[in-house]
Design an enzyme around this catalytic site. Sequence first.
Site, mmCIF file in Angstrom:
data_model
loop_
_atom_site.group_PDB
_atom_site.id
_atom_site.type_symbol
_atom_site.label_atom_id
_atom_site.label_comp_id
_atom_site.label_asym_id
_atom_site.label_seq_id
_atom_site.Cartn_x
_atom_site.Cartn_y
_atom_site.Cartn_z
ATOM 1 N N CYS A 51 0.836 -1.210 0.000
ATOM 2 C CA CYS A 51 0.000 0.000 0.000
ATOM 3 C C CYS A 51 0.867 1.255 0.000
ATOM 4 C CB CYS A 51 -0.920 0.013 1.220
ATOM 5 S SG CYS A 51 -2.138 -1.303 1.257
ATOM 6 N N ASP A 96 -17.696 -0.150 -19.176
ATOM 7 C CA ASP A 96 -18.127 -1.425 -18.611
ATOM 8 C C ASP A 96 -19.406 -1.823 -19.359
ATOM 9 O OD1 ASP A 96 -18.496 -3.561 -16.645
ATOM 10 O OD2 ASP A 96 -20.155 -2.324 -15.927
#
Length: 799
Positions: free
Chosen positions: A18, A495
């Site tokens: 991260c 999408d």
Amino acid sequence: MTSKTLQIGITGMTCASCSARIEKSLNRMDGVAANVNLALESANVSLDEEKAKPDDIVQKIEKLGYGVRTQRLDTDIMGMTCASCAARIEKGLNRMPGIVSAQVNLAAESGTFIYQPGITDPDAIYARVKKLGYKAVPKKAQAADEKDRELRRKLQKLIVSIVLSLPLLYTMIGHLPFQTGLPMPHLLMNPWFQLVLAGIVQFYIGGQFYVSGTKALLSKSANMDVLVALGTSAAYFYSAFETFRYQFGGLTSPDLYFETSAILITLVLLGKYFESRAKRRTTAAITELMGLQAKEATVIEDGKERKIPVDQVSVGDVLRVRPGEKIPVDGLVTSGSSSVDESMITGESIPVEKSFGDRVIGATVNANGTLTMQAEKVGKDTALAGIVKIVEEAQGSKAPIQRLADSISGIFVPIVIGIATLAFLAWILFVTPGQFAPALVAAISVLVIACPCALGLATPTSIMVGTGKGAENGILFKGGEYLETTQNLQAILFDKTGTITNGKPEVTDVVPLNGTDPDELIRLAAAAESSSEHPLAQAIVNYGRLKHPALPAPDQFKALAGYGIRATVSGKTLAVGTRRLMKKENISFDEAEPRMKQLESEGKTAMFIAGDEKLLGIIAVADTIKPSSKAAIEQLKARGLSVYMITGDNERTAQAIARQAGIDHVFAEVLPEEKAAKVKVLQEQGLKVAMVGDGINDAPALATADIGMAIGTGTDVAIEAADITLVGGDLLHIPKAIDLSRKTMRNIRQNLFWALFYNTVGIPVAALGLLAPWVAGAAMAFSSVSVVTNSLRLKRVKI
């Protein structure tokens, strides 16, 4: 180079990858060097403020899906008069410990401050603004009617200034090089009378310029008020000196410029009044949006109805909405049916049919039927409140193009004072040696023609009008930087499910075989599937109930994973499913195979229905494309964008949907976690990429793209991760968003050009003595008005 070092607390980091991801992303930004520490949950960031701003760092971290331990303070700021004021507040606040970002919007008269709790707080921010000579109050504390009262006060002062200046303006006739024949009263030509009239204008009406200018100088900066105070004071005090010489020093013909000082102040006030009126119109979108909300709601309690203010509605309340009334809050229809006009929220002009189970949006208008609804979201949680918040934040943000204007505004006034000084010296030493009056006129003209306001207003006014125009059309830009970036898009990635398609499977084809009645085929298949929870089964059941509201329940039911279902309906044994199921049931389907393949080639999911060991027919189900999809994609291609579709479907189904929608490029069989990687593939080709999606699994790709566009009917996570929200889900909003971005940026460039051109040409002309001071003052007064007026043209453009 202006550098700044930040220490930013980061939340949400769970492992070393991260921190590495954040550090890598930040270091890719131009002018940024970052070191992220997982153990301390913080980042040390050094940045070149000419290339990146603190707020850019915060937004980048949040876009990556992490949190920043900061809070946001939105304020109204009173007392700003020009771009130098805004720049001064920003500079002063950005130097405060704990301030991550300070942004001040001159056009909106507002400030947005990102700060770190524990290091500073709102009270300290208010105090610092006050020390700089302005007043900051919490957003909305200064109501719209207070701003209207302030506008009226400006008008009253302007009227007084005009009345006092007109006699002095009339005296200019006496200075003309030719005879006009107009009477010239002796009193008007009396120097002492002129001194008194001009003195009232100079110190009572124009006192605000001295107050603001003095505060600016005390904080070691300068604004437009300094220029006005210097220019008018030079004219007034030189005239006063000449008056005393005339009265007591034997001067026979004094050079008086009382009319110059008074008229300059009047013209500046006139310009400021028109500018304030025009700026009020740039915020009209917010006012109009807030005015959409219903004032009352009809609540049903114990079978009785009563009216209550809309802010008293609670979640779970049952409300009745009659024809012609506004829907008070967001909720779910529990009974009744009607068509609802949602144009004020979504930009769509065609009413939407609503009935049991449908969601309705507060502030939309119930057209013809009576609806009973249950409140789900109230107050600040409603869709309208969310839209207002997004538009407010967008209007208070800055586009990257504004950095040029900010840089110039910060040094503008000192440069102008320097030029005025040089002009004065040049005239008194070389052009008209020893003559004070011409040198003074040239210096005054330079001081008053210079206008940093036009530069400061060039970008924010266009951003405010552009984002407001977008909101009116169901397009919500979350910030000025996204409005600017959208114009440069080269590729757009859609999408499939819920974006290009409706996201809800529907029966598209019913093919009866072996003499089966079509209605009977539907009845049997729907009854057999009624115990299944599969989306395809629900599509068949919903279709069947349209023709047969009272479907029989299956006597027996069994779901066969990967095959389909087996059920008994009205004593008839049925099998509904794939080829594999038919083979398992020993039912021949060879003659129906060609039709089956044809349906599948069209992107449909086809299922066999067999009964009592005989093939009864085929039912095809598909997630159909939205009516607007094909038209929107054609328009995007016409604008030069490459269009891609991304889906988890198999290649054949994906290609079939792509053909229907007119898309040439397809990423098929893509796992949800791989969508962001596909965005990066396009970015690595040097393309500016937009991602359009609606689901939770689209959020990483939306955050990775240069511009993320979320369908407003989608999930909250997707909308939060996106830079632009398309309210209502109509894909035709996408080409509209691109057009609006391009037109807004063209408008900004026009504003910046004319603001720079005006000052670049006007100041030298004034220095050469080719402009009378009052003409220079008039030009300065109306330069900002012209910029705001040009921005307001965006309200009339068609997108």
